[in-house]
Design an enzyme around this catalytic site. Structure first.
Site, PDB file in Angstrom:
ATOM      1  CG  MET A 212      -1.861  -1.216   1.208  1.00  0.00           C
ATOM      2  SD  MET A 212      -3.417  -0.938   2.062  1.00  0.00           S
ATOM      3  CE  MET A 212      -2.847  -0.588   3.705  1.00  0.00           C
TER       4      MET A 212
ATOM      5  CG  HIS B 199       6.771  -1.805   2.235  1.00  0.00           C
ATOM      6  ND1 HIS B 199       6.709  -0.613   2.932  1.00  0.00           N
ATOM      7  CD2 HIS B 199       5.542  -2.358   2.329  1.00  0.00           C
ATOM      8  CE1 HIS B 199       5.487  -0.455   3.410  1.00  0.00           C
ATOM      9  NE2 HIS B 199       4.755  -1.504   3.066  1.00  0.00           N
TER      10      HIS B 199
HETATM   11  P1  AMP Z   1       1.413  -2.833   3.536  1.00  0.00           P
HETATM   12  O1  AMP Z   1       1.964  -1.791   2.640  1.00  0.00           O
HETATM   13  O2  AMP Z   1       1.392  -2.462   4.968  1.00  0.00           O
HETATM   14  O3  AMP Z   1       0.106  -3.410   3.038  1.00  0.00           O
HETATM   15  O4  AMP Z   1       2.445  -4.047   3.468  1.00  0.00           O
HETATM   16  C1  AMP Z   1       2.808  -4.633   2.242  1.00  0.00           C
HETATM   17  C2  AMP Z   1       3.602  -5.884   2.500  1.00  0.00           C
HETATM   18  O5  AMP Z   1       4.777  -5.555   3.245  1.00  0.00           O
HETATM   19  C3  AMP Z   1       2.842  -6.918   3.332  1.00  0.00           C
HETATM   20  O6  AMP Z   1       3.111  -8.223   2.828  1.00  0.00           O
HETATM   21  C4  AMP Z   1       3.410  -6.722   4.708  1.00  0.00           C
HETATM   22  O7  AMP Z   1       3.330  -7.865   5.527  1.00  0.00           O
HETATM   23  C5  AMP Z   1       4.847  -6.388   4.395  1.00  0.00           C
HETATM   24  N1  AMP Z   1       5.468  -5.664   5.515  1.00  0.00           N
HETATM   25  C6  AMP Z   1       5.007  -4.551   6.135  1.00  0.00           C
HETATM   26  N2  AMP Z   1       5.802  -4.215   7.176  1.00  0.00           N
HETATM   27  C7  AMP Z   1       6.783  -5.143   7.225  1.00  0.00           C
HETATM   28  C8  AMP Z   1       7.904  -5.379   8.084  1.00  0.00           C
HETATM   29  N3  AMP Z   1       8.167  -4.576   9.120  1.00  0.00           N
HETATM   30  N4  AMP Z   1       8.697  -6.450   7.821  1.00  0.00           N
HETATM   31  C9  AMP Z   1       8.418  -7.277   6.786  1.00  0.00           C
HETATM   32  N5  AMP Z   1       7.384  -7.123   5.939  1.00  0.00           N
HETATM   33  C10 AMP Z   1       6.574  -6.084   6.155  1.00  0.00           C
END
Ligand code: AMP
Length: 288
Positions: free
Chosen positions: A30, A37
């Site tokens: 997102m 990410h």
């Molecule tokens: P989001 O943008 O929050 O929807 O996250 C996108 C992807 O990044 C998802 O698969 C999350 O689980 C992963 N993600 C977000 N924060 C972290 C983190 N601290 N460590 C590893 N992966 C992450």
């Protein structure tokens, strides 16, 4: 790096890449990128010829009362970070491009979508599963990388892929943390200075749980109460849940029993900012 906004152009590009035998690795996000990410991009790079990242704040996974409109966004910065990390294509559609109609089909992953996060965000995982299904049909990846940070989401996606026979492999990459242990999250920017300092209590409570289980505690209700004590004495955070599941099935458990490990998950609110985190708790080896 190429930026694609249109669904049909992304689909045509994916078809061409596949026709040339290129392996497509996909990282859905997102946006408002951080090192968490970007670690997923590194993971994708290891095994893909072409890495596609989507940046799309999906409205259908937010309830009307949640933070859709204030969710942090900075596409210029995201594009630069993605390019520097070696992303080949960013898919960045407008809301209308993804949801041109007022009504649409949803994917429901039964049971797991209703517990833990699902108790507090009842429509969240149907929004997640549906947008991931759409993105898989648009990006046509051979594999997709998700973060363990959102452990329940990763489980929901795996279950959807299995139940609906998506021809996509799911890779789950470890949680990336700040130096003091706080799991990286786009929402961390909204924490006040005090809340940011206190938020490390989440990680510390998980470490405490891991230690207790490693030392032989099998009663997870007792572990939970120690975590509760630590969080409420060390912060003003409001706990939505602290729960434990069998990581293979995502069934809630209150005892380690015969399992090698449990997964501890929690959600805590600091002001308007809701943080989630989780950790595997490995059972100690018991002599028989
Ligand atoms: P989001 O943008 O929050 O929807 O996250 C996108 C992807 O990044 C998802 O698969 C999350 O689980 C992963 N993600 C977000 N924060 C972290 C983190 N601290 N460590 C590893 N992966 C992450």
């Amino acid at each position: 790096m190429k930026v694609i906004n249109s669904v049909t152009e992304m689909q045509r590009t994916a078809d061409e890449l596949r026709a040339y035998g290129r392996k497509i690795g996909f990282v859905p996000t997102m946006g408002y990128l951080h090192d968490g990410h970007l670690s997923l991009v590194d993971e994708a790079r290891k095994r893909a010829d072409v890495v596609v990242m989507s940046v799309f704040v999906n409205p259908t996974q937010f309830a009307p009362t949640e933070d859709l409109t204030t969710y942090p966004r900075d596409i210029g910065r995201d594009l630069k970070l993605a390019e520097d990390r070696g992303v080949d294509i960013v898919f960045n559609p407008a809301d209308k491009e993804m949801y041109p109609d007022e009504e649409f089909a949803f994917v429901e992953v039964e049971r797991v979508s209703r517990l833990l996060e699902g108790e507090f965000r009842p429509t969240h995982f149907r929004g997640v599963a549906s947008v991931v299904a759409k993105l898989f049909n648009i990006v046509k990846p051979h594999f997709a990388v998700f973060g363990q940070k959102d452990a329940q989401q990763a489980f929901v996606v795996r279950k959807m892929v299995r139940d609906l026979n998506f021809d996509v492999s799911i890779v789950v990459a470890p949680i990336v943390r700040e130096e003091d242990g706080l799991a990286m999250s786009s929402r961390n920017v909204y924490l006040s200075e005090t809340d940011r300092r206190e938020a490390t209590v989440l990680y510390r409570s998980l470490i405490l749980a891991r230690g207790l289980v490693r030392e032989g505690t099998t009663d997870l209700v007792a572990v939970r109460s120690e975590m509760l004590k630590l969080i409420s004495s060390g912060s003003k955070g409001k706990i939505d849940y602290i729960g434990f599941v069998n990581p293979e099935t995502f069934e809630r458990i209150e005892e380690i029993g015969k399992l090698d490990k449990a997964l501890a998950l929690l959600a805590v609110r600091f002001g308007k900012t809701r943080l989630i985190d989780n950790m595997y708790l490995e059972a100690s080896r018991r002599e028989i």
